[in-house]
Structure formats: structure tokens, C-alpha cells
Design an enzyme around this catalytic site. Sequence first.
Site, PDB file in Angstrom:
ATOM      1  N   SER A 139      39.546   0.257 -33.313  1.00 39.69           N
ATOM      2  CA  SER A 139      39.014  -0.346 -34.539  1.00 39.69           C
ATOM      3  C   SER A 139      38.112  -1.507 -34.163  1.00 39.69           C
ATOM      4  CB  SER A 139      40.166  -0.858 -35.409  1.00 39.69           C
ATOM      5  OG  SER A 139      39.688  -1.671 -36.475  1.00 39.69           O
ATOM      6  N   TYR A 152      47.934  -6.310 -36.043  1.00 39.98           N
ATOM      7  CA  TYR A 152      47.003  -5.175 -36.030  1.00 39.98           C
ATOM      8  C   TYR A 152      45.893  -5.421 -35.020  1.00 39.98           C
ATOM      9  CZ  TYR A 152      43.811  -1.555 -37.660  1.00 39.98           C
ATOM     10  OH  TYR A 152      42.977  -0.459 -37.720  1.00 39.98           O
TER      11      TYR A 152
END
Length: 198
Positions: A139, A152
Site C-alpha cells: 500500500s 496498518y
Amino acid sequence: MDGALKGRVICITGASRGLGAAMARAFDAAGASLVLGARNQEELSAVAASCRDAVALPCDVREADQVDALVQGAVERHGRLDVMVNNAGLAIYGPVEALSSDEIGLVLDTNVKGVILGSQAAFRQMREQKSGHIVNISSIAGKLHLPNESVYNASKWAVNGFTGTLRMEAEAHGIKVSCICPGGIDTPFWHGMEYTPF
């Protein structure tokens, strides 16, 4: 694009929805044979049914035996595995001090351990073949520091680091390794969030 991937065997984790489902349909349209894994068997089966040549196998990427079974499912059906897409992932957002130990474990086990286990399973098969491509979905959060995304972020930075080392080790065996760091995508991943994808 039709037929561009004919004869290629592609395995995708987290294929029941969102990016995983979209990739499955795109690869299917290009002629690939697919082995799809996810925890939600009902949604996964629906994705497989929408494809020309796809099989749905239950897979929790946090469990090594299930990931191994997914890769073996591809080999048993098609005799090889050309591409492994380690896509399964999740996020739990909140201030650093607010995340519980269980929440931290869930994110890291899914996003980091799951990628490592998927890569290991694929690597063992591809080393025998002396060919293959492992694709780890990270990501843009693995390149940034974002408020309320500490764990995250950490998981995606870890995926980037792991993938770089895997690429170095895999090269000698004729195996390609890629890491993809997309930005926000309009998928169910964001449902229930208080902000929209950047």
C-alpha cells in the site's frame, strides 16, 4: 488483452471482494486459469462462478497449512503455479494507544504473516519449476506515515521490506518478485470508514 495470459496459472488470496475480486476477473478475461482463496467461501464462490476458469478454495492466510493447500490446489489442478498474488489484508484504524493487543495481532498476522506464508508456499513450488512470479500487494501506506494508521502502516512497511529481501533470494532460482503499493481504491475495504480513500 483477451488471451494474453492463456495457459498461465494464477493464485490470488483475498479474492472474495475488492481488489482481489477485480484482479480475478481481469486475469480471467485475459485467459488465465485461477485458483482463488479467501475466508468468506460464499463470496469467493460467487467470484469464481463469474469467471471462465476458476476454482474457489477456503484460505485463511494466517494459517500455514491453508496457504500450502491453496498452492497445492493449483499444482494438483494445473501442474504448476505461474503467479502468486498475496493480496489478502485488512486494517484497523485508531490512535496508537487505542489499539488492543488482539487488534494489533490481527492486522500483523494477516498483512505480514499472511504475505510471508503465501510467499513461502509459492517459492517452494516455483523453485522446483525454476520459474514464477510472486506479487505482494502492499500500500502507499507502506511509504507514508499517516495519523491513526500506525499498525496498518507498520504492516505495509514490513511487506515492502520482506519483498525486497525475497526478490534478492528468488533471483537465483528464476523467480520474479514484485511489490505493488496502490493508493486508496474504491472497494468495500473502506466501508464504515469516516473518511474516503485519498
